[in-house]
Design a protein around this motif. Structure first.
Motif, mmCIF file in Angstrom:
data_model
loop_
_atom_site.group_PDB
_atom_site.id
_atom_site.type_symbol
_atom_site.label_atom_id
_atom_site.label_comp_id
_atom_site.label_asym_id
_atom_site.label_seq_id
_atom_site.Cartn_x
_atom_site.Cartn_y
_atom_site.Cartn_z
ATOM 1 N N GLU A 161 0.659 -1.163 0.117
ATOM 2 C CA GLU A 161 -0.197 -0.141 0.025
ATOM 3 C C GLU A 161 0.932 1.302 -0.008
ATOM 4 O O GLU A 161 0.252 2.319 -0.258
ATOM 5 N N CYS A 194 3.003 4.503 -0.845
ATOM 6 C CA CYS A 194 3.267 4.951 -2.248
ATOM 7 C C CYS A 194 4.318 6.040 -2.023
ATOM 8 O O CYS A 194 4.536 6.608 -0.910
ATOM 9 N N GLN A 208 -1.745 4.218 -0.074
ATOM 10 C CA GLN A 208 -2.452 3.973 -1.216
ATOM 11 C C GLN A 208 -4.091 4.545 -1.056
ATOM 12 O O GLN A 208 -4.605 5.397 -1.738
ATOM 13 N N GLN A 209 -4.617 4.530 0.175
ATOM 14 C CA GLN A 209 -5.979 4.643 0.664
ATOM 15 C C GLN A 209 -5.984 6.494 0.286
ATOM 16 O O GLN A 209 -7.124 7.026 0.256
ATOM 17 N N ALA A 250 -4.229 8.390 -1.823
ATOM 18 C CA ALA A 250 -3.432 8.856 -3.197
ATOM 19 C C ALA A 250 -4.282 9.999 -3.677
ATOM 20 O O ALA A 250 -3.801 10.935 -4.219
ATOM 21 N N GLN A 271 4.196 3.051 -6.976
ATOM 22 C CA GLN A 271 3.851 2.002 -6.086
ATOM 23 C C GLN A 271 4.893 1.002 -6.015
ATOM 24 O O GLN A 271 4.917 0.130 -6.790
#
Ligand code: DP6
Length: 336
Positions: free
Chosen positions: A191, A193, A309-310, A312, A326
């Protein structure tokens, strides 16, 4: 320590008839989370502190090497011939001298999708790709540990570019540096980034090599070493615990301490410009909104962001020039 003799203890002896017509390799670049800054041996690029990085699979350099029937080496970077008067030309030739059989000359062609000298670790992927291309050209078939030591001789941070994911470079204690190489940290964090905030592609006004040298003479340097030793422990623990807040805070603190050290050096070194400061303000704004995003800055004005990621979409909305990578889901790949 005589570097050429040291190298000869690492590489197999070259039988000139075994040499391939050309060698080629790709190496990705890496971003330091806990920075390498300062050397205990300048010739061998032996660091005063251990460092921790993350590899960016799709950003890197591909290098091709061949013999050349001429009196000197030819170095081509992104299609441009590097003039023999350039500092970079001497650096490449001096490095190749360590491996040169007899007086043979090389043609070296590198293509990189990382802006050169803008604090985005172009020398890390450049020297890592060169060592892998030499390994290919000479059919050495060396293990990664040895290749990491050789890459370090070209540029310290290059020793970390031979592995994917999180990578730790243990500083080592030996005077010959044979215990100073990088290793993969066996933990994936899909996850995670990295955002590249590209603010400038202008060449920096002082190289990291020179800036490092100035910093080690700063009165704040011993304290910086102490902090760095704590930082790497906290970061490794945070990675093991998947504690993103702890990792991010420590990464940002390590970067802030590095740039504070540079500012307090004599002469003072400043890599940030007004765009850098503005971008740091945006990171602070996002954090105030409850979004866990952190920055890190190397020897250049550009910033790299760390977030999950959540978040982004929210991070992207704040930055106009943001490239999101990523590192754990992208494959190492050649782009040329
Ligand atoms: C700020 O590896 O470029 O990126 O060993 O002299 O070639 P030399 O230095 P270099 O320095 C990198 C400095 C840094 C931090 C890091 O990558 O750890």
């Amino acid at each position: 320590v005589n570097i050429k003799e040291l190298v000869n203890t690492i590489i197999p002896s070259t039988d000139i008839t075994d040499i391939e017509a050309c060698g080629a390799a790709y190496a990705p670049t890496n971003i330091a989370l806990c920075k390498y800054w300062g050397k205990r041996n300048k010739d061998l690029n032996l660091p005063t502190v251990s460092s921790l990085s993350i590899t960016l699979p799709t950003k890197g350099a591909i290098t091709r090497l061949a013999y050349r029937d001429a009196k000197d080496d030819l170095v081509i970077v992104n299609g441009n011939v590097v003039p023999k008067t350039a500092e970079f030309y001497t650096r490449v030739v001096t490095f190749l001298d360590l491996f040169r059989p007899k007086n043979l000359c090389f043609a070296v062609k590198t293509n990189s999708n990382v802006p050169i000298s803008a604090g985005l670790a172009s020398s890390a992927c450049g020297f890592a790709a060169m060592v892998l291309a030499l390994n290919d050209l000479f059919s050495w078939q060396l293990p990664l540990k040895q290749l990491s030591i050789l890459a370090r001789l070209g540029s310290g941070s290059a020793c970390r570019s031979l592995y994917p994911g999180f990578v730790i470079w243990n500083k080592g204690l030996l005077a010959n540096g044979l215990d100073s190489f990088a290793k993969k940290v066996d933990i994936d964090w899909p996850e995670l980034c990295i955002g590249i905030v590209l603010l400038t592609t202008e060449k920096k006004n002082i190289s990291s090599r020179k800036a490092m040298q100035i910093s080690v003479n700063s009165p704040g340097y011993p304290k910086w070493i102490q902090n760095s030793e704590r930082d790497i422990e906290v970061m490794l623990q945070a990675i093991f615990d998947k504690d993103f807040l702890s990792l991010g805070l420590q990464v940002e603190n390590n970067s802030k301490a590095l740039h504070a050290l540079m500012l307090s050096s004599e002469p003072s070194i400043q890599y940030s410009n007004s765009a850098t400061e503005h971008a740091k303000g945006l990171v602070a704004d996002l954090r105030a909104e409850g979004i866990d995003v952190f920055f890190t800055q190397d020897a250049g004005a550009n910033l790299k962001l760390l977030f999950l990621q959540q978040d982004a979409a929210k991070v992207r909305a704040k930055f106009t020039h943001l490239e999101i990578l990523q590192p754990f889901t992208e494959q190492i790949q050649e782009y040329v």
